[in-house]
Motif scaffolding. Structure first.
Motif, PDB file in Angstrom:
ATOM      1  N   PHE A 456       0.852  -1.191   0.000  1.00 54.09           N
ATOM      2  CA  PHE A 456       0.000   0.000   0.000  1.00 54.09           C
ATOM      3  C   PHE A 456       0.890   1.244   0.000  1.00 54.09           C
ATOM      4  CE2 PHE A 456      -2.625   3.293   2.036  1.00 54.09           C
ATOM      5  CZ  PHE A 456      -3.709   3.262   1.170  1.00 54.09           C
ATOM      6  N   PHE A 457       0.615   2.156  -0.934  1.00 55.56           N
ATOM      7  CA  PHE A 457       1.416   3.369  -1.089  1.00 55.56           C
ATOM      8  C   PHE A 457       0.533   4.606  -0.920  1.00 55.56           C
ATOM      9  CE2 PHE A 457       3.927   0.177  -3.027  1.00 55.56           C
ATOM     10  CZ  PHE A 457       5.249   0.609  -3.070  1.00 55.56           C
ATOM     11  N   ILE A 458       1.015   5.576  -0.161  1.00 48.35           N
ATOM     12  CA  ILE A 458       0.372   6.878  -0.032  1.00 48.35           C
ATOM     13  C   ILE A 458       1.247   7.888  -0.762  1.00 48.35           C
ATOM     14  CG2 ILE A 458      -0.446   8.655   1.566  1.00 48.35           C
ATOM     15  CD1 ILE A 458      -0.545   6.399   3.715  1.00 48.35           C
ATOM     16  N   HIS A 459       0.738   8.475  -1.832  1.00 44.66           N
ATOM     17  CA  HIS A 459       1.498   9.416  -2.652  1.00 44.66           C
ATOM     18  C   HIS A 459       1.097  10.854  -2.328  1.00 44.66           C
ATOM     19  CE1 HIS A 459       3.138   6.292  -5.384  1.00 44.66           C
ATOM     20  NE2 HIS A 459       1.993   5.668  -5.119  1.00 44.66           N
ATOM     21  N   TYR A 460       2.061  11.755  -2.293  1.00 43.34           N
ATOM     22  CA  TYR A 460       1.768  13.149  -1.983  1.00 43.34           C
ATOM     23  C   TYR A 460       2.735  14.064  -2.724  1.00 43.34           C
ATOM     24  CZ  TYR A 460       5.261  11.641   1.458  1.00 43.34           C
ATOM     25  OH  TYR A 460       6.353  11.080   2.057  1.00 43.34           O
ATOM     26  N   ALA A 461       2.311  15.304  -2.897  1.00 37.93           N
ATOM     27  CA  ALA A 461       3.143  16.312  -3.559  1.00 37.93           C
ATOM     28  C   ALA A 461       2.662  17.686  -3.127  1.00 37.93           C
ATOM     29  CB  ALA A 461       3.057  16.179  -5.089  1.00 37.93           C
ATOM     30  N   ASN A 462       3.603  18.584  -2.897  1.00 35.85           N
ATOM     31  CA  ASN A 462       3.280  19.963  -2.521  1.00 35.85           C
ATOM     32  C   ASN A 462       2.355  20.031  -1.304  1.00 35.85           C
ATOM     33  OD1 ASN A 462       4.752  20.943  -4.778  1.00 35.85           O
ATOM     34  ND2 ASN A 462       2.952  20.557  -6.086  1.00 35.85           N
ATOM     35  N   GLY A 463       2.617  19.164  -0.353  1.00 36.02           N
ATOM     36  CA  GLY A 463       1.865  19.216   0.904  1.00 36.02           C
ATOM     37  C   GLY A 463       0.471  18.632   0.839  1.00 36.02           C
ATOM     38  N   ARG A 464       0.155  17.855  -0.223  1.00 34.40           N
ATOM     39  CA  ARG A 464      -1.175  17.281  -0.335  1.00 34.40           C
ATOM     40  C   ARG A 464      -1.100  15.827  -0.798  1.00 34.40           C
ATOM     41  NH1 ARG A 464      -5.271  20.248   0.568  1.00 34.40           N
ATOM     42  NH2 ARG A 464      -5.171  22.522   0.521  1.00 34.40           N
ATOM     43  N   ILE A 465      -2.087  15.049  -0.358  1.00 40.87           N
ATOM     44  CA  ILE A 465      -2.205  13.681  -0.839  1.00 40.87           C
ATOM     45  C   ILE A 465      -2.692  13.731  -2.291  1.00 40.87           C
ATOM     46  CG2 ILE A 465      -3.262  11.420  -0.480  1.00 40.87           C
ATOM     47  CD1 ILE A 465      -1.527  12.382   1.826  1.00 40.87           C
ATOM     48  N   THR A 466      -2.042  13.001  -3.181  1.00 40.20           N
ATOM     49  CA  THR A 466      -2.491  12.949  -4.577  1.00 40.20           C
ATOM     50  C   THR A 466      -3.312  11.696  -4.855  1.00 40.20           C
ATOM     51  OG1 THR A 466      -0.408  11.888  -5.241  1.00 40.20           O
ATOM     52  CG2 THR A 466      -0.534  14.307  -5.378  1.00 40.20           C
ATOM     53  N   HIS A 467      -2.847  10.548  -4.340  1.00 40.96           N
ATOM     54  CA  HIS A 467      -3.606   9.311  -4.518  1.00 40.96           C
ATOM     55  C   HIS A 467      -2.985   8.221  -3.640  1.00 40.96           C
ATOM     56  CE1 HIS A 467      -0.280   8.951  -7.416  1.00 40.96           C
ATOM     57  NE2 HIS A 467      -0.409   7.634  -7.294  1.00 40.96           N
ATOM     58  N   CYS A 468      -3.698   7.105  -3.548  1.00 38.28           N
ATOM     59  CA  CYS A 468      -3.205   5.937  -2.825  1.00 38.28           C
ATOM     60  C   CYS A 468      -3.274   4.735  -3.761  1.00 38.28           C
ATOM     61  CB  CYS A 468      -4.041   5.669  -1.572  1.00 38.28           C
ATOM     62  SG  CYS A 468      -3.938   6.944  -0.310  1.00 38.28           S
ATOM     63  N   ASP A 469      -2.311   3.834  -3.627  1.00 36.13           N
ATOM     64  CA  ASP A 469      -2.257   2.624  -4.463  1.00 36.13           C
ATOM     65  C   ASP A 469      -2.294   1.384  -3.594  1.00 36.13           C
ATOM     66  OD1 ASP A 469      -2.118   3.872  -6.907  1.00 36.13           O
ATOM     67  OD2 ASP A 469       0.071   3.986  -6.903  1.00 36.13           O
ATOM     68  N   LEU A 470      -3.165   0.442  -3.955  1.00 33.12           N
ATOM     69  CA  LEU A 470      -3.134  -0.899  -3.378  1.00 33.12           C
ATOM     70  C   LEU A 470      -2.504  -1.820  -4.414  1.00 33.12           C
ATOM     71  CD1 LEU A 470      -3.945  -2.997  -1.192  1.00 33.12           C
ATOM     72  CD2 LEU A 470      -6.081  -3.290  -2.477  1.00 33.12           C
ATOM     73  N   HIS A 471      -1.400  -2.481  -4.072  1.00 35.11           N
ATOM     74  CA  HIS A 471      -0.686  -3.371  -4.985  1.00 35.11           C
ATOM     75  C   HIS A 471      -0.926  -4.821  -4.602  1.00 35.11           C
ATOM     76  CE1 HIS A 471       1.975  -0.537  -7.238  1.00 35.11           C
ATOM     77  NE2 HIS A 471       1.699   0.241  -6.195  1.00 35.11           N
ATOM     78  N   MET A 472      -1.158  -5.658  -5.606  1.00 34.04           N
ATOM     79  CA  MET A 472      -1.155  -7.111  -5.457  1.00 34.04           C
ATOM     80  C   MET A 472      -0.048  -7.610  -6.373  1.00 34.04           C
ATOM     81  SD  MET A 472      -5.290  -7.528  -5.351  1.00 34.04           S
ATOM     82  CE  MET A 472      -5.569  -5.879  -6.032  1.00 34.04           C
ATOM     83  N   PHE A 473       1.156  -7.675  -5.820  1.00 36.45           N
ATOM     84  CA  PHE A 473       2.360  -7.873  -6.614  1.00 36.45           C
ATOM     85  C   PHE A 473       2.366  -9.207  -7.354  1.00 36.45           C
ATOM     86  CE2 PHE A 473       3.760  -5.084  -3.055  1.00 36.45           C
ATOM     87  CZ  PHE A 473       4.061  -3.963  -3.818  1.00 36.45           C
ATOM     88  N   ASP A 474       1.798 -10.254  -6.749  1.00 37.40           N
ATOM     89  CA  ASP A 474       1.835 -11.571  -7.388  1.00 37.40           C
ATOM     90  C   ASP A 474       0.986 -11.618  -8.653  1.00 37.40           C
ATOM     91  OD1 ASP A 474      -0.419 -11.225  -5.790  1.00 37.40           O
ATOM     92  OD2 ASP A 474      -0.703 -13.382  -5.526  1.00 37.40           O
ATOM     93  N   ARG A 475       0.056 -10.662  -8.797  1.00 40.59           N
ATOM     94  CA  ARG A 475      -0.808 -10.638  -9.982  1.00 40.59           C
ATOM     95  C   ARG A 475      -0.536  -9.429 -10.875  1.00 40.59           C
ATOM     96  NH1 ARG A 475      -6.243 -11.262  -6.741  1.00 40.59           N
ATOM     97  NH2 ARG A 475      -4.860 -10.879  -4.976  1.00 40.59           N
ATOM     98  N   ASN A 476       0.473  -8.640 -10.522  1.00 43.01           N
ATOM     99  CA  ASN A 476       0.777  -7.428 -11.273  1.00 43.01           C
ATOM    100  C   ASN A 476      -0.459  -6.533 -11.385  1.00 43.01           C
ATOM    101  OD1 ASN A 476       3.641  -7.529 -12.180  1.00 43.01           O
ATOM    102  ND2 ASN A 476       2.961  -9.454 -13.112  1.00 43.01           N
ATOM    103  N   VAL A 477      -1.148  -6.404 -10.250  1.00 44.67           N
ATOM    104  CA  VAL A 477      -2.367  -5.588 -10.181  1.00 44.67           C
ATOM    105  C   VAL A 477      -2.135  -4.400  -9.260  1.00 44.67           C
ATOM    106  CG1 VAL A 477      -4.769  -5.523  -9.394  1.00 44.67           C
ATOM    107  CG2 VAL A 477      -3.934  -7.488 -10.695  1.00 44.67           C
ATOM    108  N   ARG A 478      -2.608  -3.253  -9.693  1.00 43.60           N
ATOM    109  CA  ARG A 478      -2.544  -2.041  -8.865  1.00 43.60           C
ATOM    110  C   ARG A 478      -3.881  -1.329  -8.971  1.00 43.60           C
ATOM    111  NH1 ARG A 478      -1.254   3.415 -10.063  1.00 43.60           N
ATOM    112  NH2 ARG A 478      -0.661   2.846 -12.205  1.00 43.60           N
ATOM    113  N   ILE A 479      -4.447  -0.926  -7.831  1.00 46.68           N
ATOM    114  CA  ILE A 479      -5.690  -0.141  -7.822  1.00 46.68           C
ATOM    115  C   ILE A 479      -5.348   1.235  -7.282  1.00 46.68           C
ATOM    116  CG2 ILE A 479      -8.059   0.031  -6.999  1.00 46.68           C
ATOM    117  CD1 ILE A 479      -8.058  -2.989  -6.636  1.00 46.68           C
ATOM    118  N   GLU A 480      -5.575   2.247  -8.111  1.00 51.22           N
ATOM    119  CA  GLU A 480      -5.235   3.621  -7.757  1.00 51.22           C
ATOM    120  C   GLU A 480      -6.488   4.349  -7.280  1.00 51.22           C
ATOM    121  OE1 GLU A 480      -4.017   7.384 -10.401  1.00 51.22           O
ATOM    122  OE2 GLU A 480      -2.444   5.837 -10.323  1.00 51.22           O
ATOM    123  N   TYR A 481      -6.451   4.812  -6.034  1.00 54.48           N
ATOM    124  CA  TYR A 481      -7.581   5.526  -5.426  1.00 54.48           C
ATOM    125  C   TYR A 481      -7.286   7.030  -5.444  1.00 54.48           C
ATOM    126  CZ  TYR A 481      -9.129   0.963  -3.799  1.00 54.48           C
ATOM    127  OH  TYR A 481      -9.546  -0.341  -3.749  1.00 54.48           O
TER     128      TYR A 481
END
Length: 494
Positions: A456-481
């Protein structure tokens, strides 16, 4: 008796106003007080209970407000009276635990309230002045629901504690809260779930002793599945429903009865639940790769988080000094005394708080970094909580990492079961958490489960959250919220 019942139905579970003229108080079979008394008793019924308000009780030792939860007609309509009861195992001396309405002709001539500790009865006599009138008092939930523990205690005290009686009590309790829409009612569903799990345990023991699967087990699995749906645990609901179908086949093959139709054991109901979940929550099904099913697992953290969000929206955030700048997500504010890894840049300290809540109104699924299924415009809430007390169903130590959950705001159902993760790194653009190998509880005891395929990744830039990613690495799947508005992206509380 039938005529009495028909006449009583006019007042049954209905509003009315009763003007008293006198009273009598009894204790230990003796009248300890009586006299004239002019007061109004107002009864106001809701979906689940009826409340009585006494305008002036003088020196009588009885609460001027009392509430009685509805049961069913077989116990509440008795001969020439209506009987309501309130379950309380430690009642206050002036708290009524039973109310009886006495019918004379086509009206009510008396109201009796019974108190315990010590046992006392106060009877009010008079006449009905209104019936079916609008409620005068604002309805407020009593905050009291019959708990699984209290129901089990009552069954044991009355020597009725067995699988059949417990199942009846569980179904009856579930019917009261099956259409849950308020926090109190949702908590009622949790208590129903506890009862069905208790039935499940009794039947598993009986199955072991008898050497064949009990015929009631699939039905119990159905109710456990439905309860989990209502408290937002979709993955658990799906797994238990599938387990219920396994129990159907086992019960049919092991039964002493021949040619039993599967629908009698609840196969059709279980299939409907499975189909509904597969049609409405495909992402949950795709992430459900565990063969371990523990129907006895209870996880309320999603509804806990929902209640926290409701509490925050009621103004707690605006009043909390921890939220220094409403224009900067609180995740970027350093809290003193925190032992977590931090990243400092341009006088801003980044760290993951004890509770992180990200609200998303759109998400995109990627497989091998190619978008699939289209952009989903719907509400999701991601909750990341510090592991302070462990996580039910997993053998993990308190204080070790975080627990990540995602739930669907539109339905209040869980989108993903709890995933224990550890903080991997904090950079100037993201925070990374990763699952790890652990032990999960199953019917066969603790079993190894590898969650290192989740990230699970929390991405941010310029002091704000931009999006979050849930990764399922074994299936090469990523869901971007994501969240399309710059406001109200995140709430957190230390």
């Amino acid at each position: 008796m039938l005529e009495h019942t028909k006449r009583s139905m006019v007042f049954y579970k209905n509003n009315f106003s009763f003007q008293t003229t006198r009273y009598e108080e009894w204790m230990n079979g003796h009248c300890i007080g009586n006299g004239n008394l002019s007061t109004e008793i107002v009864a106001e019924a809701s979906k689940n209970d009826i409340r009585f308000y006494n305008s002036d009780i003088g020196n009588l030792e009885i609460n001027n407000y009392s509430v009685f939860e509805f049961s069913d007609e077989t116990t509440e309509l008795v001969l020439d009276r209506i009987i309501y009861s309130h379950e309380s195992f430690s009642p206050e001396p002036n708290e009524p635990v039973e109310c009886q309405l006495f019918r004379t002709g086509s009206t009510i001539s008396g109201i009796r309230f019974t108190m315990l500790n010590p046992i006392r009865v106060i009877e009010f006599y008079g006449n009905v002045v209104e019936i079916g009138q609008p409620s005068r008092h604002a309805y407020k939930e009593s905050g009291k629901v019959k708990t699984a523990a209290s129901i089990i205690t009552n069954l044991k005290a009355t020597y009725r504690y067995d699988a059949d009686e417990l199942m009846k009590a569980a179904v009856k309790h579930f019917e009261l809260y099956g259409d849950a829409s308020t926090p109190n009612e949702i908590r009622g569903v949790v208590e129903s779930l506890k009862l069905f799990i208790e039935v499940y345990k009794l039947l598993i023991e009986q199955t072991f002793n008898d050497g064949r699967t009990h015929l009631l087990l699939p039905k119990v699995c159905f109710f456990i599945s439905i309860c989990n749906l209502k408290i937002c645990n979709i993955e658990q609901a799906y797994s238990v429903a599938k387990e219920g179908l396994v129990k159907v086949n086992a019960a049919l093959s092991e039964s002493i009865f021949e040619n039993l139709p599967p629908e009698i054991l609840g196969a059709d109901d279980l299939k409907r639940v499975i189909t509904d979940i597969e049609n409405n929550y495909p992402q949950v099904i795709l992430s459900n790769n565990s063969s371990i099913v523990n129907p006895c697992n209870i996880d309320t953290s999603i509804i806990d988080s929902i209640e926290k969000n409701e509490h925050h929206r009621d103004g707690v955030i605006a009043q909390d000094s921890a939220f220094i700048n409403p224009n900067i997500p609180a995740i970027f504010i350093k809290h003193s005394g925190c032992s977590l890894q931090t990243y400092e840049s341009s006088s801003i300290t980044v760290e993951l708080p004890d509770v992180f809540v990200f609200k998303s109104n759109e998400h995109q699924r990627y497989e091998y970094e190619s978008p699939v299924l289209g952009l989903q415009k719907c509400l999701r809430t991601i909750v990341v909580e510090a592991n302070k007390n462990g996580c039910e169903g997993y053998k993990i130590k308190p204080g070790d990492g975080y627990v990540v959950k995602i739930f669907n705001n539109d339905t209040a159902y869980a989108q993903m079961s709890a995933k224990p993760m550890r903080l991997i790194q904090i950079t100037d653009s993201f925070i990374e958490l990763r699952g790890y190998p652990l032990l999960a509880w199953s019917l066969f005891g603790w079993q190894p489960l590898d969650y290192s395929t989740y990230g699970f990744f929390i991405h941010y830039a310029n002091g704000r959250i931009t999006h979050c990613d849930l990764h399922m690495f074994d299936r090469n799947v990523r869901i971007e919220y994501r969240y399309t508005s710059p406001n109200d992206l995140i709430e957190e509380r230390k």
